[in-house]
Design a protein around this motif. Structure first.
Motif, PDB file in Angstrom:
ATOM      1  N   ARG B  42      13.949   5.706   4.540  1.00  4.98           N
ATOM      2  CA  ARG B  42      14.680   4.529   5.011  1.00  4.98           C
ATOM      3  C   ARG B  42      13.996   3.258   4.509  1.00  4.98           C
ATOM      4  N   TRP B  43      12.680   3.347   4.327  1.00  6.18           N
ATOM      5  CA  TRP B  43      11.902   2.156   3.943  1.00  6.18           C
ATOM      6  C   TRP B  43      11.636   2.123   2.446  1.00  6.18           C
ATOM      7  N   LEU B  44      12.391   2.898   1.684  1.00  6.18           N
ATOM      8  CA  LEU B  44      12.342   2.862   0.222  1.00  6.18           C
ATOM      9  C   LEU B  44      10.953   3.193  -0.320  1.00  6.18           C
ATOM     10  N   ALA B  45      10.267   4.125   0.365  1.00 10.03           N
ATOM     11  CA  ALA B  45       8.949   4.525  -0.120  1.00 10.03           C
ATOM     12  C   ALA B  45       9.096   5.229  -1.461  1.00 10.03           C
ATOM     13  N   PHE B  46       8.105   5.034  -2.309  1.00  9.69           N
ATOM     14  CA  PHE B  46       8.150   5.665  -3.634  1.00  9.69           C
ATOM     15  C   PHE B  46       6.787   6.258  -3.951  1.00  9.69           C
ATOM     16  N   PRO B  47       6.673   7.464  -4.420  1.00  7.01           N
ATOM     17  CA  PRO B  47       7.795   8.400  -4.628  1.00  7.01           C
ATOM     18  C   PRO B  47       8.407   8.853  -3.305  1.00  7.01           C
TER      19      PRO B  47
ATOM     20  N   MET C 123      13.036  -7.055  -5.703  1.00  7.59           N
ATOM     21  CA  MET C 123      12.645  -7.268  -4.309  1.00  7.59           C
ATOM     22  C   MET C 123      11.932  -6.030  -3.771  1.00  7.59           C
ATOM     23  N   VAL C 124      12.506  -4.863  -4.076  1.00  3.61           N
ATOM     24  CA  VAL C 124      11.913  -3.620  -3.580  1.00  3.61           C
ATOM     25  C   VAL C 124      10.567  -3.356  -4.256  1.00  3.61           C
ATOM     26  N   LEU C 125      10.538  -3.589  -5.578  1.00  2.00           N
ATOM     27  CA  LEU C 125       9.304  -3.307  -6.321  1.00  2.00           C
ATOM     28  C   LEU C 125       8.162  -4.220  -5.903  1.00  2.00           C
ATOM     29  N   LEU C 126       8.486  -5.463  -5.622  1.00  3.69           N
ATOM     30  CA  LEU C 126       7.421  -6.461  -5.424  1.00  3.69           C
ATOM     31  C   LEU C 126       7.016  -6.637  -3.969  1.00  3.69           C
ATOM     32  N   GLN C 127       7.762  -6.031  -3.028  1.00  4.62           N
ATOM     33  CA  GLN C 127       7.447  -6.306  -1.616  1.00  4.62           C
ATOM     34  C   GLN C 127       6.044  -5.802  -1.248  1.00  4.62           C
ATOM     35  N   ARG C 128       5.577  -6.257  -0.071  1.00  2.00           N
ATOM     36  CA  ARG C 128       4.207  -5.945   0.362  1.00  2.00           C
ATOM     37  C   ARG C 128       3.899  -4.460   0.279  1.00  2.00           C
ATOM     38  N   THR C 129       4.878  -3.651   0.722  1.00  7.25           N
ATOM     39  CA  THR C 129       4.648  -2.213   0.705  1.00  7.25           C
ATOM     40  C   THR C 129       5.336  -1.561  -0.492  1.00  7.25           C
ATOM     41  N   GLY C 130       5.664  -2.372  -1.498  1.00  8.23           N
ATOM     42  CA  GLY C 130       6.406  -1.850  -2.651  1.00  8.23           C
ATOM     43  C   GLY C 130       5.535  -1.057  -3.609  1.00  8.23           C
ATOM     44  N   VAL C 131       6.192  -0.476  -4.593  1.00  9.13           N
ATOM     45  CA  VAL C 131       5.517   0.419  -5.533  1.00  9.13           C
ATOM     46  C   VAL C 131       4.343  -0.263  -6.217  1.00  9.13           C
ATOM     47  N   ILE C 132       4.564  -1.496  -6.651  1.00 10.03           N
ATOM     48  CA  ILE C 132       3.519  -2.145  -7.444  1.00 10.03           C
ATOM     49  C   ILE C 132       2.263  -2.355  -6.609  1.00 10.03           C
ATOM     50  N   ASN C 133       2.428  -2.853  -5.381  1.00 15.13           N
ATOM     51  CA  ASN C 133       1.259  -3.043  -4.527  1.00 15.13           C
ATOM     52  C   ASN C 133       0.586  -1.724  -4.174  1.00 15.13           C
ATOM     53  N   ARG C 134       1.377  -0.697  -3.889  1.00 18.15           N
ATOM     54  CA  ARG C 134       0.785   0.602  -3.570  1.00 18.15           C
ATOM     55  C   ARG C 134      -0.004   1.147  -4.758  1.00 18.15           C
ATOM     56  N   THR C 135       0.589   0.999  -5.945  1.00 15.76           N
ATOM     57  CA  THR C 135      -0.100   1.495  -7.136  1.00 15.76           C
ATOM     58  C   THR C 135      -1.414   0.754  -7.340  1.00 15.76           C
ATOM     59  N   LEU C 136      -1.354  -0.573  -7.238  1.00 17.55           N
ATOM     60  CA  LEU C 136      -2.566  -1.369  -7.447  1.00 17.55           C
ATOM     61  C   LEU C 136      -3.634  -0.981  -6.425  1.00 17.55           C
ATOM     62  N   GLY C 138      -3.773   1.853  -4.756  1.00 16.39           N
ATOM     63  CA  GLY C 138      -4.168   3.230  -5.012  1.00 16.39           C
ATOM     64  C   GLY C 138      -5.189   3.317  -6.127  1.00 16.39           C
ATOM     65  N   MET C 139      -5.069   2.457  -7.129  1.00 15.23           N
ATOM     66  CA  MET C 139      -6.025   2.463  -8.226  1.00 15.23           C
ATOM     67  C   MET C 139      -7.287   1.691  -7.881  1.00 15.23           C
ATOM     68  N   GLY C 140      -7.297   1.106  -6.697  1.00 18.76           N
ATOM     69  CA  GLY C 140      -8.489   0.384  -6.264  1.00 18.76           C
ATOM     70  C   GLY C 140      -8.650  -0.968  -6.898  1.00 18.76           C
ATOM     71  N   ILE C 141      -7.588  -1.460  -7.535  1.00 18.29           N
ATOM     72  CA  ILE C 141      -7.691  -2.770  -8.178  1.00 18.29           C
ATOM     73  C   ILE C 141      -7.707  -3.866  -7.120  1.00 18.29           C
ATOM     74  N   THR C 142      -6.999  -3.609  -6.018  1.00 15.66           N
ATOM     75  CA  THR C 142      -7.004  -4.597  -4.948  1.00 15.66           C
ATOM     76  C   THR C 142      -7.061  -3.867  -3.604  1.00 15.66           C
ATOM     77  N   GLN C 143      -7.677  -4.503  -2.612  1.00 15.26           N
ATOM     78  CA  GLN C 143      -7.777  -3.884  -1.283  1.00 15.26           C
ATOM     79  C   GLN C 143      -6.540  -4.210  -0.456  1.00 15.26           C
ATOM     80  N   GLU C 144      -6.126  -5.452  -0.500  1.00 17.11           N
ATOM     81  CA  GLU C 144      -5.002  -5.937   0.291  1.00 17.11           C
ATOM     82  C   GLU C 144      -3.778  -5.995  -0.619  1.00 17.11           C
ATOM     83  N   PRO C 145      -2.571  -5.861  -0.060  1.00 15.38           N
ATOM     84  CA  PRO C 145      -1.385  -6.071  -0.876  1.00 15.38           C
ATOM     85  C   PRO C 145      -1.371  -7.500  -1.425  1.00 15.38           C
ATOM     86  N   LEU C 146      -1.032  -7.639  -2.720  1.00 18.78           N
ATOM     87  CA  LEU C 146      -0.960  -8.975  -3.306  1.00 18.78           C
ATOM     88  C   LEU C 146       0.369  -9.621  -2.911  1.00 18.78           C
ATOM     89  N   PRO C 147       0.359 -10.929  -2.679  1.00 15.45           N
ATOM     90  CA  PRO C 147       1.632 -11.603  -2.395  1.00 15.45           C
ATOM     91  C   PRO C 147       2.421 -11.787  -3.692  1.00 15.45           C
TER      92      PRO C 147
END
Lengths: 359, 266, 286
Positions: B42-47, C123-136, C138-147
């Motif tokens: 629902r929250w568009l988690a990926f993967p 919007m989905v990719l860039l949001q706080r919990t979006g893929v890009i922040n999670r990836t960054l 996850g790779m340890g590049i940043t501790q906090e989600p980037l705005p």
């Protein structure tokens, strides 16, 4: 021949299965004006591009004063080049175009200025320094290109059909210019053209290309007077070819029978022929005349047409076998008024000026 | 040598690598949205934790989405037809006419493409409020035809400029009436231009958001307005499903365009 | 009846061959020119005649900040777009068509995909919990989600994404029009690849860069959707402000004045761009 300055060693270039250049080898002495002559697609430009570094040869080597050029990138080869399309930099003035090679070499301003002035006076464009290429005629642009290519005193100047985009009158004018510049600067020039008159007029030596190979290399006179093959004879100057049958060769002089049964003897053979072999007899139009000379062979012909060209007359004759023969007697060998159209006439040539090639 | 693909050396590797990165950047969001629309989060988690079709089910179960899509299709089709017909006549005048001010006229007819849409949106909204067309299908179609017109005129004039008028004259010399000559000779010759005009003006209306936001009423919504509303509310995966269908439509249009072009240009 | 006879009369009086343009002229005149002119008049008549709307617009720090921010965003987007587009256009101009057509296909796909769809994806990719922040993270590049969203970064990424095709496609044309022999000549003259780029290739592509850049700048100035969805409240752009002033605040006078400012700037730059494209001599980089 003096020691080779530029040496092209067994250069070969293939594009997929197509062989554009077959193991071409040429030595060029310093200061020579060498022309690559040939029809389009004969490999002459490809060979030139290998020297310029636009294309790497598939095998072989190019040596300048015994050092290989192949691993040197174009911008470090220190070679001058003039292109078919003028390839001036359209956003730079004439002076800045000529100055470009010096600027990229970080030469001091004073030297650049002096050199640009020298070069522009060499090509007689002193008054055009501030113009832009778009405002120049084709001939002027090509002279700027020449000045740009010579500005850094390259030991070699490559010219890739530089006159082919110009009209006939301009071509002759720039040809004279190129001869003068070659004389004045002593630069070694490799010149590509498909125009045999241009090649004869300009070159010290001509390398005639055919299908990726050099068919014959020599002075213009060599190629004209002693063509090594029918292709050379046909490409340089005008020529008439008559079918014939080889009878015998004795002491370097060949005897043949022409289609009408007449026998001609005392001919030069390009290679040994066997008895009865079909050959082609080549004779230049200006070697033919309407009056017999001391050792003339004669051909029975019909004269089809005559035309007057001021300095000479042109006569079109036809053999009984139907071959057309172009006759351009020089004025001292004929009474111009003597030729009239009609059948049952004879034309004459010196067999020593004729050649035999395999059919 | 900088423009010789085979002589670039390491620069070619760098440029090709960068180009692939940019291509990936351009492709990434599109692919991503399609993947997410099948994800169960629902929250568009990926993967996505799992795969599902429920967002598509929700989409098709909601009559508001279906209505919006149908409204959009209807308005876009009408706008495209009007824009192409009006644009065709205008193009003949712009290319063939010999009158002063032709360039000014061309500039004027193309202005709706250049002017920021928001300016036209509020202007049209105020005007249509006054004449009673705001919130109506007619109002929508008129506004979108204005916006689509440049997208019809540009390809048609281009095709017409590339068409040798002496061929039309030859038809007339052969006995065709001027109208017959245009219908039977000229129009078929510029059909690729007309076809491009149809596609572009359809897309200009189908994708248009800003005017639509102002013109929409609770009973008349286009698809972009519906998506816009959902986006402002939350990032529901249903939007991802709708978006994926739009991507699918784009791909279909591209394929149809490529095939038709190949066929027509034969 | 009256309208009919009037029309017929005007056709008779019209110059040769212009009749076909009449429907288009009526459509654009009545439903484009009239509304826009009416809106502009409103900026000096609503709520009362005078220039008070313009005074309010240029007198308020808030609105001036919106202007400045709009120019800033447009400038940043244009600069980034040029820098990213140039190498791609360069490669596309010279690469074998087999590979090139794939890249062209991707560009067209991106360009033709619905604008909202593309913005939604970012919007989905860039949001706080979006893929890009999670990836960054996850790779340890940043501790906090980037705005990455609701700020200049988000707007820039989203806008560059949308503008890239408009820059790449015309630049490919410009670069293809340059004779490769010119660059070969530069190399033989002794120019290193860098010198050939700076002194020849770049100046020769400058007209295309300038024309494309101006177009991107103009389009960015008036953009509404992407800044509204990816930008933040603190860096609102002009188009969004106009929409809000009219829609939420119902202040038509002020909104119209702002719209007029946007119109004037846009049209002026558009005319400049036409000059650039129409100009024969390259603008030159001397």
């Amino acid at each position: 021949m003096t020691k080779p300055f530029l040496s092209i060693r067994a250069v070969r270039k293939t594009f997929g299965a197509f062989v554009a250049v077959h193991d071409v080898t040429i030595d060029v002495p310093k200061g020579e004006f060498l022309t690559f002559l040939g029809p389009s697609g004969s490999g002459k430009s490809t060979t030139l591009y290998a020297i310029a570094g636009f294309q790497d040869p598939s095998s072989g080597d190019v040596l300048l004063e015994d050092k290989s050029l192949l691993s040197v990138p174009s911008h470090k080869r220190n070679i001058g080049m003039v292109f078919q399309r003028y390839t001036l930099f359209p956003h730079l003035s004439v002076a800045e175009n000529v100055a470009f090679p010096l600027r990229v070499r970080h030469r001091p301003d004073a030297e650049v200025k002096r050199k640009v002035a020298d070069m522009l006076s060499l090509v007689r464009l002193e008054n055009f320094a501030d113009r832009f290429p778009g405002a120049l005629s084709g001939g002027q642009q090509q002279r700027v290109a020449l000045a740009r290519a010579l500005a850094y005193d390259p030991p070699i100047l490559l010219m890739d059909e530089p006159l082919s985009a110009l009209d006939k009158k301009l071509r002759q004018e720039i040809q004279a210019e190129i001869r003068r510049i070659h004389r004045e600067t002593g630069v070694t020039i490799l010149y590509v053209t498909h125009d045999q008159e241009e090649a004869l007029h300009l070159s010290d030596r001509i390398a005639l290309f055919k299908e990726g190979r050099i068919e014959q290399i020599g002075t213009g006179e060599d190629l004209y007077v002693r063509p090594a093959s029918e292709f050379v004879a046909g490409f340089i100057g005008n020529s008439n070819f008559l079918p014939a049958e080889h009878l015998e060769t004795a002491a370097g002089a060949a005897t043949v029978r022409l289609a009408d049964g007449s026998i001609v003897t005392g001919l030069t053979a390009a290679e040994p022929f066997s008895k009865g072999q079909k050959v082609r007899l080549m004779v230049r139009p200006e070697a033919l005349s309407l009056t017999p000379g001391p050792a003339s062979a004669a051909l029975a012909v019909d004269i089809v047409d005559t035309a007057f060209f001021g300095d000479r007359r042109r006569v079109v004759a036809r053999t009984p076998g139907g071959d057309e023969i172009d006759v351009r007697p020089t004025s001292d060998t004929i009474d111009p008024a003597g030729a009239t159209a009609g059948s049952g006439q004879r034309i004459f040539f010196d067999p020593a000026a004729a050649f035999l090639f395999p059919a | 040598m900088l423009l010789d693909y085979n002589r670039l050396g390491w620069l070619r590797v760098a440029l090709a690598g960068f180009t692939m990165l940019v291509a990936a950047f351009l492709l990434l969001p599109v692919v991503f949205i399609v993947l997410l629309s099948f994800g169960s989060s629902r929250w568009l988690a990926f993967p996505p934790p799992g795969w599902t079709l429920k967002w598509y089910q929700q989409l098709f179960a909601d009559p508001a989405w279906i209505d919006a899509a149908l409204t959009s299709a209807k308005i876009a089709a009408m706008s495209a037809i009007l824009a192409v017909v009006i644009g065709l006549f205008a193009s003949f005048a712009l290319v063939r006419g010999e009158f002063r001010g032709r360039q000014v006229l061309r500039g004027l007819l193309l202005t709706p493409m250049v002017l920021p849409v928001v300016v036209f949106a509020i202007a049209a909204y105020a005007f249509f409020l006054r004449i009673g067309l705001a919130g109506t299908t007619v109002g929508f179609v008129i506004a979108h035809t204005v916006l689509a017109l440049p997208f019809a005129i540009i390809p048609i004039t281009a095709a017409l400029e590339g068409f040798d008028k002496s061929i039309e004259d030859a038809a007339i010399v052969c006995g065709a009436s001027p109208l017959q000559a245009r219908l039977r000779i000229t129009l078929p010759s510029i059909r690729i231009g007309i076809f491009s005009a149809a596609i572009f003006s359809f897309l200009a209306s189908w994708d248009e958001v800003v005017v639509a936001i102002f013109m929409a009423s609770p009973t008349l919504q286009t698809l972009p307005v519906k998506i816009w509303g959902s986006l402002r509310a939350d990032l529901s995966p249903v939007v991802a499903a709708a978006s994926s269908l739009l991507v699918g439509l784009t791909l279909c249009l591209m394929i149809v365009t490529a095939l038709l072009r190949r066929k027509l240009s034969r | 009846m009256h309208g009919n006879s009037l029309r017929r009369g005007s056709i008779a009086g019209l110059p040769a061959g212009s009749g076909g343009a009449l429907p288009a002229l009526v459509l654009v005149g009545l439903f484009f020119v009239v509304p826009v002119v009416a809106l502009l008049l409103r900026s000096v008549t609503d709520p009362e005649p005078g220039l008070q709307n313009y005074a309010a617009l240029f007198g308020s720090g808030t609105y001036v900040r919106v202007f400045l921010n709009t120019f800033l965003v447009a400038a940043v987007v244009t600069a980034v777009t040029i820098v990213v587009a140039f190498p791609v256009a360069w490669m596309l101009a010279i690469m074998p068509p087999a590979f090139g057509s794939i890249v062209f296909g991707i560009i067209i796909l991106s360009m033709w995909t619905n604008l909202l769809t593309r913005t939604y994806a970012w919007m989905v990719l860039l949001q706080r919990t979006g893929v890009i922040n999670r990836t960054l993270m996850g790779m340890g590049i940043t501790q906090e989600p980037l705005p990455l969203i609701n700020n200049l970064t988000g707007v820039t990424i989203g806008m560059v994404y949308i503008m890239l095709p408009f820059m790449i496609l015309p630049l490919v044309g410009t670069l293809r029009a340059i004779d490769p022999m010119t660059l070969r000549a530069a190399a033989l003259c002794g120019a290193t690849p860098f010198q050939a780029f700076r002194r020849i290739l770049l100046p020769l592509s400058l007209p295309g860069i300038a024309a494309g850049g101006l177009m991107v700048f103009v389009m960015s100035l008036g953009y509404f959707v992407t800044p509204a969805l990816l930008g933040g409240t603190s860096n609102m752009m002009l188009a969004e402000m106009i929409a809000q002033t009219v829609q939420s605040l119902l202040n038509w006078g002020l909104g119209s004045a702002a719209a007029f400012v946007l119109l004037v700037v846009t049209m002026a730059l558009y005319v400049l761009q036409l000059r650039l494209v129409g100009g024969k001599r390259p603008a030159g980089g001397l």
